[in-house]
Design a protein around this motif. Structure first.
Motif, short mmCIF file in Angstrom:
data_model
loop_
_atom_site.label_atom_id
_atom_site.label_comp_id
_atom_site.label_asym_id
_atom_site.label_seq_id
_atom_site.Cartn_x
_atom_site.Cartn_y
_atom_site.Cartn_z
N PRO A 54 0.82 -1.22 0.00
CA PRO A 54 0.00 0.00 0.00
C PRO A 54 0.85 1.27 0.00
CG PRO A 54 0.09 -0.91 2.20
CD PRO A 54 0.82 -1.89 1.32
N THR A 57 -2.16 7.84 1.31
CA THR A 57 -2.68 9.00 0.60
C THR A 57 -2.23 10.32 1.24
OG1 THR A 57 -4.73 8.88 1.89
CG2 THR A 57 -4.70 7.78 -0.26
N ALA A 76 -6.35 8.05 -6.90
CA ALA A 76 -5.86 6.89 -6.16
C ALA A 76 -6.65 5.65 -6.58
CB ALA A 76 -6.01 7.12 -4.66
N VAL A 77 -5.94 4.55 -6.87
CA VAL A 77 -6.58 3.31 -7.28
C VAL A 77 -5.88 2.13 -6.60
CG1 VAL A 77 -7.26 4.25 -9.53
CG2 VAL A 77 -5.07 3.06 -9.31
N ALA A 78 -6.48 0.96 -6.72
CA ALA A 78 -5.88 -0.27 -6.22
C ALA A 78 -6.41 -1.43 -7.05
CB ALA A 78 -6.20 -0.49 -4.74
N GLY A 99 -12.14 5.31 -6.44
CA GLY A 99 -12.83 6.07 -5.40
C GLY A 99 -13.50 7.31 -5.92
N ILE A 186 -13.07 1.01 -4.46
CA ILE A 186 -11.73 0.76 -3.93
C ILE A 186 -11.78 0.23 -2.51
CG2 ILE A 186 -11.40 3.10 -3.03
CD1 ILE A 186 -8.48 2.91 -3.98
N ARG A 187 -12.86 0.49 -1.80
CA ARG A 187 -12.97 0.03 -0.41
C ARG A 187 -13.05 -1.49 -0.32
NH1 ARG A 187 -17.38 4.65 0.96
NH2 ARG A 187 -17.89 4.10 -1.20
N GLN A 190 -9.40 -2.50 -0.33
CA GLN A 190 -8.80 -2.16 0.96
C GLN A 190 -9.18 -3.16 2.05
OE1 GLN A 190 -10.35 1.84 1.15
NE2 GLN A 190 -8.39 2.76 0.52
N TRP A 195 -6.11 -3.19 4.43
CA TRP A 195 -5.46 -1.88 4.43
C TRP A 195 -6.33 -0.88 5.19
CZ3 TRP A 195 -4.07 -1.41 -1.50
CH2 TRP A 195 -3.04 -2.30 -1.79
N GLU A 199 -4.90 4.04 2.72
CA GLU A 199 -3.90 3.27 1.97
C GLU A 199 -4.50 2.79 0.64
OE1 GLU A 199 -1.03 1.31 5.37
OE2 GLU A 199 -2.87 0.24 4.84
N VAL A 200 -3.72 3.00 -0.42
CA VAL A 200 -4.16 2.63 -1.77
C VAL A 200 -3.03 1.88 -2.47
CG1 VAL A 200 -5.73 4.60 -1.97
CG2 VAL A 200 -3.36 4.82 -2.75
#
Length: 385
Positions: A54, A57, A76-78, A99, A186-187, A190, A195, A199-200
């Motif tokens: 991670p 942010t 921000a992405v993951a 997000g 994105i959650r 996470q 995470w 954190e992303v």
């Protein structure tokens, strides 16, 4: 024949430039939509498509990268790898978590049905955006629910399972991405990775001008600090951009060949014209006309012929390109070219420069045959009745 040669050559050059630059722009745009112009990630990351470490942010450059003015947006992405399983089949996927800061605008052209997931609400949403290609392989449609399985880092632990609802379908034509990418909140990523909310996986950056990407990439790298790394889309997909750069060589090669062919046709036409007008040349010389003034007469005539060829070539070329742009008459295999039809891109400056260069180069080539005029003797060329 000279007019036809110039016109056909002009059509070929216009098609080469419009389709070559169009294909380059279209593929670049699709890569940027999925990955941004540049990415920032953990320095210890393996730089894979799946986010492993991670990134907080709480950075000076987020949510606004003010240190580099050319950067227009940062998000921000993951990404997490997984499997979608149905009763009859299954497919591996890359779930891209996005997000509230995600810019959907460039992606809207790809959406064929439905809408984008609502990731702006306070509650975690189970909505996803899936490609038409992946939905067809899984025998799913808009509004269906699907089960996704995400493996944990430790093999002994039970995998995470999520139930998603398909609220939108997209088709980018980039089969490499369509075959795996789904977009979700994105959650979810996470929570699966355990995470924190701040954190992303990585950050994606967008810039104003793609032509400045290398310089901007260096500036971004110098601003992210020693614990983070960055790379441009060109560094991420070097083989694709090396392949795209070959189109420039092909365009220049076609332009060069067409100018040479058109120039030699004009040389032939002028030589025939000079031979036909040999008595007239002799008469003009006997009346005191200089070789230079007589050569100008033939060059003016050649300019008229080249101008007609350029006029008809531009008219026919733009007509063919307009038909392709409006009706997509010529299709392409997306597995090879990453697009479903031949894209067209017009650059007025390129078109003007091309016409000027063709005219000037052809006239320069005609200086050689008009030199024959200086060798014509008035006494031998004049015919008396």
């Amino acid at each position: 024949m000279a007019i036809a040669a110039i016109a056909i050559g002009m059509v070929m050059m216009l098609i080469a430039i419009a389709t070559g630059t169009g294909l380059q722009q279209k593929i670049r745009e699709k890569l940027v939509v999925f990955h941004g112009h540049a990415q920032i990630y953990s320095f210890d990351s393996n730089i894979s498509e799946v986010a492993t470490l991670p990134v907080s942010t709480e950075q000076d450059f987020y949510p606004s990268f003010k240190a580099v003015p050319e950067v227009t947006h940062i998000q921000a992405v993951a990404t997490k790898g997984g499997i979608i399983r149905t009763e009859n089949t299954y497919e591996s996927i890359l779930a891209k978590g996005v997000g509230k800061d995600y810019n959907w605008a460039p992606f809207l052209d790809f959406i064929t049905q439905g809408r984008t997931p609502n990731v702006t609400s306070d509650e975690v949403t189970d909505e996803i955006l899936m490609s038409t290609y992946l939905a067809n392989r899984l025998h799913l449609k808009l509004g269906d629910r699907c089960q996704a399985i995400f493996l944990k880092d430790e093999a002994a632990q039970a995998p995470n399972q999520r139930s998603f609802k398909i609220v939108g379908l997209y088709n980018s034509g980039f089969q490499e991405f369509d075959a795996s990418y789904i977009f979700t909140d994105i959650r979810h990523i996470q929570k699966i990775n355990k995470w924190q909310p701040n954190e992303v996986g990585n950050f994606e950056l967008f810039i104003k001008d793609f032509n400045q990407i290398e310089e901007v990439g260096k500036q971004v790298y110098s601003q992210v600090g020693s614990f983070l790394d960055s790379q441009t889309i060109i560094q991420k997909f070097p083989f694709i951009f090396e392949w795209l750069s070959m189109f420039d060589f092909n365009i220049y090669l076609i332009i060069g060949i067409m100018i040479i062919v058109g120039g030699f046709n004009m040389i032939t036409a002028i030589l025939v014209l000079i031979l036909e007008k040999t008595p007239l040349i002799g008469t003009l010389k006997s009346l005191g006309a200089s070789d230079r003034s007589i050569r100008k007469i033939f060059l003016y005539n050649a300019t008229y012929i080249i101008g007609l060829g350029l006029l008809w070539g531009n008219a026919l070329g733009f007509l063919l390109l307009w038909l392709q742009q409006q009706y997509s008459l010529i299709k392409l295999d997306p597995a090879t070219y990453y697009v479903t039809e031949v894209p067209i891109a017009f650059n007025p400056l390129w078109i003007v420069l091309l016409n000027i260069c063709v005219l000037l180069l052809c006239l320069l080539m005609l200086l050689i045959p008009t030199y024959v005029i200086t060798k014509i003797s008035p006494t031998k060329s004049m015919k008396f009745s």
